[in-house]
Design an enzyme around this catalytic site. Structure first.
Site, PDB file in Angstrom:
ATOM      1  N   SER A 265     -30.043  22.781 -19.010  1.00 49.59           N
ATOM      2  CA  SER A 265     -31.496  22.954 -18.939  1.00 49.59           C
ATOM      3  C   SER A 265     -32.178  21.800 -18.211  1.00 49.59           C
ATOM      4  O   SER A 265     -31.685  20.678 -18.174  1.00 49.59           O
ATOM      5  CB  SER A 265     -32.100  23.048 -20.332  1.00 49.59           C
ATOM      6  OG  SER A 265     -31.571  24.137 -21.035  1.00 49.59           O
TER       7      SER A 265
HETATM    8  N1  SAH Z   1     -26.822  23.253 -24.095  1.00 46.82           N
HETATM    9  C1  SAH Z   1     -26.100  23.274 -22.827  1.00 46.82           C
HETATM   10  C2  SAH Z   1     -26.591  24.322 -21.851  1.00 46.82           C
HETATM   11  C3  SAH Z   1     -26.242  25.638 -22.312  1.00 46.82           C
HETATM   12  S1  SAH Z   1     -26.194  26.947 -21.125  1.00 46.82           S
HETATM   13  C4  SAH Z   1     -26.115  21.919 -22.143  1.00 46.82           C
HETATM   14  O1  SAH Z   1     -26.745  20.985 -22.649  1.00 46.82           O
HETATM   15  O2  SAH Z   1     -25.457  21.789 -21.110  1.00 46.82           O
HETATM   16  C5  SAH Z   1     -25.860  28.212 -22.316  1.00 46.82           C
HETATM   17  C6  SAH Z   1     -24.456  28.173 -22.874  1.00 46.82           C
HETATM   18  O3  SAH Z   1     -24.377  29.145 -23.895  1.00 46.82           O
HETATM   19  C7  SAH Z   1     -23.382  28.532 -21.844  1.00 46.82           C
HETATM   20  O4  SAH Z   1     -22.423  27.521 -21.789  1.00 46.82           O
HETATM   21  C8  SAH Z   1     -22.814  29.848 -22.378  1.00 46.82           C
HETATM   22  O5  SAH Z   1     -21.429  30.000 -22.107  1.00 46.82           O
HETATM   23  C9  SAH Z   1     -23.085  29.720 -23.859  1.00 46.82           C
HETATM   24  N2  SAH Z   1     -23.113  30.976 -24.601  1.00 46.82           N
HETATM   25  C10 SAH Z   1     -23.607  32.182 -24.214  1.00 46.82           C
HETATM   26  N3  SAH Z   1     -23.466  33.094 -25.186  1.00 46.82           N
HETATM   27  C11 SAH Z   1     -22.886  32.459 -26.249  1.00 46.82           C
HETATM   28  C12 SAH Z   1     -22.472  32.865 -27.549  1.00 46.82           C
HETATM   29  N4  SAH Z   1     -22.606  34.128 -27.990  1.00 46.82           N
HETATM   30  N5  SAH Z   1     -21.906  31.943 -28.353  1.00 46.82           N
HETATM   31  C13 SAH Z   1     -21.731  30.649 -27.948  1.00 46.82           C
HETATM   32  N6  SAH Z   1     -22.094  30.215 -26.721  1.00 46.82           N
HETATM   33  C14 SAH Z   1     -22.667  31.105 -25.876  1.00 46.82           C
END
Ligand code: SAH
Length: 214
Positions: free
Chosen positions: A58
């Protein structure tokens, strides 16, 4: 060593960052370590960055708003859904007692975990799995943060909130209609507050067949 000060000063000026503890955490966590493939100045620019596999870390403005919305005092046990690069987990780890973070894509979760260990964060646990189920073994949580957007608030996660606990999540389907919402569990009810429009990657469902118990 790159210095996040300029980024932090601009976030404060824009009115997106106020809390001294959150400022100190953003100063301390080296964002460039979480996005090793981009040039240094990109890592400290105020925009989202691709981390591969269709996922993004983000924008710092959004990290600041979400982190402040959690109102952390240092004693909380937090569940994060979507470890991604591990950057948000590292920020939370500076501000709370323990962070439990779930990532659905093994390569991202394993890389983030190794990175957090190398940086010396001993209060973050990463699990590869489906965030819709939460992490019942460690529930109830004082805070839950979703960094991927479900269409609706997952009930399993609400069930894992302690009384008085706060959940912050982007909720909505097509990315143009997502809202960042803050919920507080109070006497069995959920108080809801709208923190504005956001754009997150969707929270996906684990489509793999479940293994039969042996
Ligand atoms: N918080 C992260 C950014 C997250 S991007 C940072 O600081 O870099 C969103 C993330 O959520 C991605 O890595 C994606 O693979 C994960 N994601 C999507 N659906 C999910 C689910 N059902 N359970 C766990 N992770 C999930």
């Amino acid at each position: 060593m790159p210095d996040p000060s300029r980024l932090i000063t601009s976030l404060i000026k824009q009115g997106d960052l106020h809390d001294d503890r959150v400022i100190a955490a953003m100063q301390r966590v080296p964002r460039h370590v979480f996005v090793p493939e981009v040039p240094l100045d990109e890592a400290y620019a105020n925009h989202p960055i691709a981390i591969g596999y269709g996922q993004t870390i983000s924008q710092p403005t959004v990290i600041a708003i979400m982190t402040e919305a959690l109102r952390l005092t240092g004693h909380e046990r937090i569940l994060e859904i979507g470890t991604g690069s591990g950057y948000q987990a590292a920020i939370l780890a500076c501000l709370a007692q323990h962070v439990y973070s779930i990532e659905i894509l093994p390569i991202l979760g394993e890389t983030a975990q190794a990175r957090l260990q190398t940086l010396g964060f001993t209060n973050v646990s990463v699990r590869i799995g489906d965030g819709y189920a939460g992490w019942p073994e460690h529930a109830p949580f004082d805070r839950i943060l979703l960094t991927a957007a479900p269409r609706a608030l997952p009930q399993m996660l609400v069930d894992q909130l302690a009384e008085g606990a706060i959940l912050v999540a982007p909720i909505g389907g097509p990315s143009s209609t997502q809202r960042l919402l803050r919920f507080r569990k109070s006497g069995g009810n959920l108080e809801e507050q709208d923190l504005g429009a956001v754009r997150f990657v969707p929270m996906v469902r684990d489509e793999r067949p479940k293994q039969d118990p042996a």
